[in-house]
Design an enzyme around this catalytic site. Structure first.
Site, PDB file in Angstrom:
ATOM      1  CD  GLU A 280     -57.931  -5.744  24.321  1.00 52.19           C
ATOM      2  OE1 GLU A 280     -59.097  -6.158  24.240  1.00 52.19           O
ATOM      3  OE2 GLU A 280     -57.465  -4.902  23.530  1.00 52.19           O
ATOM      4  CD1 TRP A 283     -60.992  -2.982  25.071  1.00 52.99           C
ATOM      5  CD2 TRP A 283     -63.124  -2.498  24.537  1.00 52.99           C
ATOM      6  NE1 TRP A 283     -60.989  -2.133  23.988  1.00 52.99           N
ATOM      7  CE2 TRP A 283     -62.277  -1.826  23.638  1.00 52.99           C
ATOM      8  CE3 TRP A 283     -64.497  -2.350  24.396  1.00 52.99           C
ATOM      9  CZ2 TRP A 283     -62.764  -1.012  22.618  1.00 52.99           C
ATOM     10  CZ3 TRP A 283     -64.992  -1.539  23.375  1.00 52.99           C
ATOM     11  CH2 TRP A 283     -64.127  -0.875  22.502  1.00 52.99           C
ATOM     12  CG  ASN A 346     -60.840 -10.210  20.527  1.00 54.74           C
ATOM     13  OD1 ASN A 346     -62.039 -10.195  20.762  1.00 54.74           O
ATOM     14  ND2 ASN A 346     -60.189  -9.133  20.101  1.00 54.74           N
ATOM     15  CD1 TRP A 387     -71.995 -12.151  20.010  1.00 51.19           C
ATOM     16  CD2 TRP A 387     -72.469 -12.032  17.820  1.00 51.19           C
ATOM     17  NE1 TRP A 387     -71.514 -13.287  19.407  1.00 51.19           N
ATOM     18  CE2 TRP A 387     -71.794 -13.248  18.066  1.00 51.19           C
ATOM     19  CE3 TRP A 387     -72.859 -11.751  16.517  1.00 51.19           C
ATOM     20  CZ2 TRP A 387     -71.503 -14.170  17.054  1.00 51.19           C
ATOM     21  CZ3 TRP A 387     -72.572 -12.668  15.506  1.00 51.19           C
ATOM     22  CH2 TRP A 387     -71.901 -13.857  15.778  1.00 51.19           C
TER      23      TRP A 387
HETATM   24  C1  LIG Z   1     -68.413 -11.669  18.894  1.00 45.24           C
HETATM   25  C2  LIG Z   1     -67.617 -11.645  20.162  1.00 45.24           C
HETATM   26  C3  LIG Z   1     -68.113 -12.264  21.294  1.00 45.24           C
HETATM   27  C4  LIG Z   1     -67.390 -12.228  22.494  1.00 45.24           C
HETATM   28  N1  LIG Z   1     -67.912 -12.845  23.601  1.00 45.24           N
HETATM   29  C5  LIG Z   1     -67.231 -12.798  24.771  1.00 45.24           C
HETATM   30  C6  LIG Z   1     -67.748 -13.422  25.930  1.00 45.24           C
HETATM   31  O1  LIG Z   1     -68.837 -13.982  25.932  1.00 45.24           O
HETATM   32  N2  LIG Z   1     -66.998 -13.383  27.062  1.00 45.24           N
HETATM   33  C7  LIG Z   1     -65.793 -12.743  27.119  1.00 45.24           C
HETATM   34  O2  LIG Z   1     -65.156 -12.731  28.178  1.00 45.24           O
HETATM   35  N3  LIG Z   1     -65.301 -12.114  26.038  1.00 45.24           N
HETATM   36  C8  LIG Z   1     -65.969 -12.128  24.869  1.00 45.24           C
HETATM   37  N4  LIG Z   1     -65.444 -11.506  23.769  1.00 45.24           N
HETATM   38  C9  LIG Z   1     -64.227 -10.683  23.921  1.00 45.24           C
HETATM   39  C10 LIG Z   1     -62.893 -11.388  23.667  1.00 45.24           C
HETATM   40  O3  LIG Z   1     -62.938 -12.079  22.463  1.00 45.24           O
HETATM   41  C11 LIG Z   1     -62.496 -12.349  24.773  1.00 45.24           C
HETATM   42  O4  LIG Z   1     -62.594 -11.723  26.032  1.00 45.24           O
HETATM   43  C12 LIG Z   1     -61.033 -12.794  24.590  1.00 45.24           C
HETATM   44  O5  LIG Z   1     -60.882 -13.419  23.345  1.00 45.24           O
HETATM   45  C13 LIG Z   1     -60.681 -13.748  25.699  1.00 45.24           C
HETATM   46  O6  LIG Z   1     -59.425 -14.287  25.508  1.00 45.24           O
HETATM   47  P1  LIG Z   1     -58.231 -13.962  26.505  1.00 45.24           P
HETATM   48  O7  LIG Z   1     -58.673 -14.148  27.899  1.00 45.24           O
HETATM   49  O8  LIG Z   1     -57.067 -14.750  26.044  1.00 45.24           O
HETATM   50  O9  LIG Z   1     -58.032 -12.416  26.217  1.00 45.24           O
HETATM   51  P2  LIG Z   1     -56.832 -11.415  26.522  1.00 45.24           P
HETATM   52  O10 LIG Z   1     -56.461 -10.787  25.232  1.00 45.24           O
HETATM   53  O11 LIG Z   1     -55.768 -12.029  27.300  1.00 45.24           O
HETATM   54  O12 LIG Z   1     -57.580 -10.284  27.364  1.00 45.24           O
HETATM   55  C14 LIG Z   1     -57.613 -10.257  28.779  1.00 45.24           C
HETATM   56  C15 LIG Z   1     -59.016 -10.149  29.290  1.00 45.24           C
HETATM   57  O13 LIG Z   1     -59.595  -8.915  28.913  1.00 45.24           O
HETATM   58  C16 LIG Z   1     -60.981  -9.097  28.620  1.00 45.24           C
HETATM   59  N5  LIG Z   1     -61.195  -8.795  27.208  1.00 45.24           N
HETATM   60  C17 LIG Z   1     -60.350  -8.981  26.182  1.00 45.24           C
HETATM   61  N6  LIG Z   1     -60.893  -8.545  25.031  1.00 45.24           N
HETATM   62  C18 LIG Z   1     -62.105  -8.090  25.354  1.00 45.24           C
HETATM   63  C19 LIG Z   1     -63.163  -7.507  24.604  1.00 45.24           C
HETATM   64  N7  LIG Z   1     -63.054  -7.284  23.301  1.00 45.24           N
HETATM   65  N8  LIG Z   1     -64.286  -7.156  25.252  1.00 45.24           N
HETATM   66  C20 LIG Z   1     -64.405  -7.343  26.586  1.00 45.24           C
HETATM   67  N9  LIG Z   1     -63.445  -7.882  27.349  1.00 45.24           N
HETATM   68  C21 LIG Z   1     -62.313  -8.252  26.733  1.00 45.24           C
HETATM   69  C22 LIG Z   1     -61.308 -10.552  28.892  1.00 45.24           C
HETATM   70  O14 LIG Z   1     -61.839 -10.664  30.191  1.00 45.24           O
HETATM   71  C23 LIG Z   1     -59.950 -11.212  28.762  1.00 45.24           C
HETATM   72  O15 LIG Z   1     -59.859 -12.404  29.488  1.00 45.24           O
HETATM   73  C24 LIG Z   1     -66.147 -11.543  22.547  1.00 45.24           C
HETATM   74  C25 LIG Z   1     -65.653 -10.939  21.395  1.00 45.24           C
HETATM   75  C26 LIG Z   1     -66.376 -10.986  20.215  1.00 45.24           C
HETATM   76  C27 LIG Z   1     -65.813 -10.305  19.010  1.00 45.24           C
END
Ligand SMILES: Cc1cc2nc3c(=O)[nH]c(=O)nc-3n(C[C@H](O)[C@H](O)[C@H](O)COP(=O)(O)OP(=O)(O)OC[C@H]3O[C@@H](n4cnc5c(N)ncnc54)[C@H](O)[C@@H]3O)c2cc1C
Length: 480
Positions: A280, A283, A346, A387
């Protein structure tokens, strides 16, 4: 400290003392050093920070200023166009060295180049570093030298590389004898007042390096072991919530990577669960290299045929979506979580985004702008790429014809309805069988749960099956 010219560290999305190459370089240069943060609402144009990020920034700068003060240095705050402010503060400080960690996206790169040029004209040395990502965008390329547009092979290639070592935390930094004036953080009006919509933010987050670290260690201890199993279920709240800390650079991706790999090596976290989290994080890297190579993605679909897609402009539907009043519980729960806490799970970001684009048939750029304003982790690379992914026009995108059913998604990923009931408390007494489609419940079930549809909770604003057909018909029209 001898009479040496000071260094100036220009901090941006790297608000931390540990593993901060730009700060480390200043500390190791045997110069006194000050740090500068510029609130620049000019150069980002439409992408100036949204409201939720501003709330976060205030708290994060407060925390950082206290830390810098503790180690002997100072944080100078200034507001304006970075291209003028940074060279001018460098002169006021009398710096002969300015350091920063590189930024990569669109306007950011251009601004940094302009600032470097202006400083060099003043005969001030500039040193820049990789400090916000694991690998420099563009460093990982396909066999034919292109950047990756498909995540799977990108991830495999990244995995073959050694992630850089982390740098030690800066423990001491002497402030220059003559410090220029600083703005008062409070005068920037970053915090909302009337109304104060950020009340629940305070209970949810502790911005700053220390808050990020505490949350990270707690997640490593309690959730990392079953991350892959739990990550898609919003009711389990199993993800790390590091996204705003990573976005503001309070958490270093390099430190997070090594921390987790260590736990895996020590047998504390199963390999598959830990690697799932690392992927993740990758990503985030993938999106950075994508936006770095394609800055036009901010407002243009990567797949150009989507320029011809016929979007609706229904303002009532848009408002219902932003307020969590669409009548689809999983969508409404997500939109309310976003509004109240500045963050959304997410899986639910995917569901709400898909609903926006494929049920409401609204232009993905409008949804993206709302997220930009409301998310504490709003990130130019991740938000834009995601998006476009949702809308089917981005890289490695979910095909447009794969339309999420909001009821099916709710039943699958929130089977007990715990997430919906938390954010839509008016549905809390509905049996779980009906919580994702209250309109299907018999009148006496609704009555017993105290729900009058259209009064306590909205009727669905669109019919999913009909909108799905309409979306596919419009897609067919642009396919050729
Ligand atoms: C429509 C949409 C808009 C989003 N906008 C953003 C945004 O503006 N900023 C943002 O950081 N993430 C965004 N995300 C990706 C993702 O939803 C969030 O990074 C994630 O929910 C953050 O929660 P977490 O730190 O608990 O994630 P965890 O599941 O703990 O993941 C760890 C880290 O990995 C990265 N990560 C995780 N999933 C993704 C992903 N799909 N794409 C890129 N990096 C990811 C993040 O930095 C995250 O903190 C978006 C997803 C969608 C579907």
């Amino acid at each position: 400290m001898p009479d040496t010219a000071p260094a100036l560290v220009w901090l941006r999305n790297d608000l931390r003392l540990e593993d901060n190459p730009a700060l480390r370089a200043a500390a190791d240069s045997d110069r006194p050093a000050a740090c500068l943060y510029v609130l620049d609402d000019v150069t980002p144009g439409d992408w100036a920070m949204g409201g939720a990020q501003r709330w976060w920034l205030h708290k994060s700068l407060e925390a950082l200023a206290a830390e810098l003060d503790r180690i002997g240095s100072a944080l100078i705050l200034r507001r304006g166009d970075s291209r003028g402010v940074v060279p001018s503060v460098a002169q006021e400080v009398g710096a002969d060295l300015v350091t920063w960690n590189r930024r990569y996206i669109g306007w950011q790169k251009e601004v940094d180049d302009d600032v470097a040029h202006a400083l060099q004209e003043q005969e001030i040395e500039v040193r820049t570093f990789r400090g916000t990502v694991l690998f420099e965008p563009g460093e990982i390329r396909t066999g034919s030298g292109n950047i990756y547009k498909v995540f799977g092979p990108y991830w495999r290639k990244l995995r073959e590389r050694e992630v850089p070592e982390k740098l030690a935390k800066v423990q001491k930094l002497d402030a220059p004898a003559k410090l220029p004036s600083s703005d008062h953080l409070g005068d920037w009006n970053l915090l909302p007042t009337q109304p104060n919509w950020a009340g629940a933010f305070e209970e949810t987050w502790e911005p700053g390096e220390r808050g990020g670290r505490a949350r990270w260690l707690s997640w490593l201890k309690s959730n990392a072991t079953s991350y892959d199993e739990d990550r898609n279920f919003p009711g389990r709240d199993a993800s790390s919530r590091q996204s705003p800390h990573l976005h503001f650079g309070e958490t270093s991706p390099v430190v997070a990577w090594h921390d987790l790999r260590e736990r895996i090596e020590d047998g504390d976290v199963p390999e598959d669960q830990g690697e799932s989290w690392l992927s993740e994080l990758a990503w985030r890297e993938f999106h950075h290299q994508l936006l770095c190579a394609h800055p036009e993605m901010f407002d243009k679909p990567l797949d150009a045929k989507f320029e011809r897609f016929e979007w609706d402009t229904d303002d009532d539907a848009y408002r219902a979506w932003t307020k969590g009043q669409t009548g689809y519980p999983i969508v409404d729960a997500g939109m309310r979580q976003l509004w109240q806490t500045g963050w959304m799970h997410n899986r639910v970001r995917m569901i709400t985004g898909s609903f926006f684009v494929k049920d409401l048939l609204l232009d993905w750029r409008r949804g993206m702008a709302w997220f930009w304003d409301c998310l504490v982790d709003a990130d130019p690379a991740n938000n834009t790429a995601q998006w476009q992914w949702i809308a089917g026009c981005g890289a490695d995108a979910s095909p447009f014809f794969r339309v999420f059913n909001p009821v099916g998604q709710g039943e699958r990923f929130d089977p007990e309805g715990a997430y919906v009931k938390r954010w839509c408390p008016e549905l809390k007494d509905l049996p779980k069988k009906h919580v994702h489609a209250p309109w299907d419940a018999l009148a006496d079930v609704l009555k017993k749960a105290g729900v009058v549809l259209g009064k306590d909770y909205p009727e669905p604003i669109v019919e999913h099956a009909a909108r799905r057909d309409e979306a596919l018909a419009r897609y067919k029209a642009i396919k050729t």
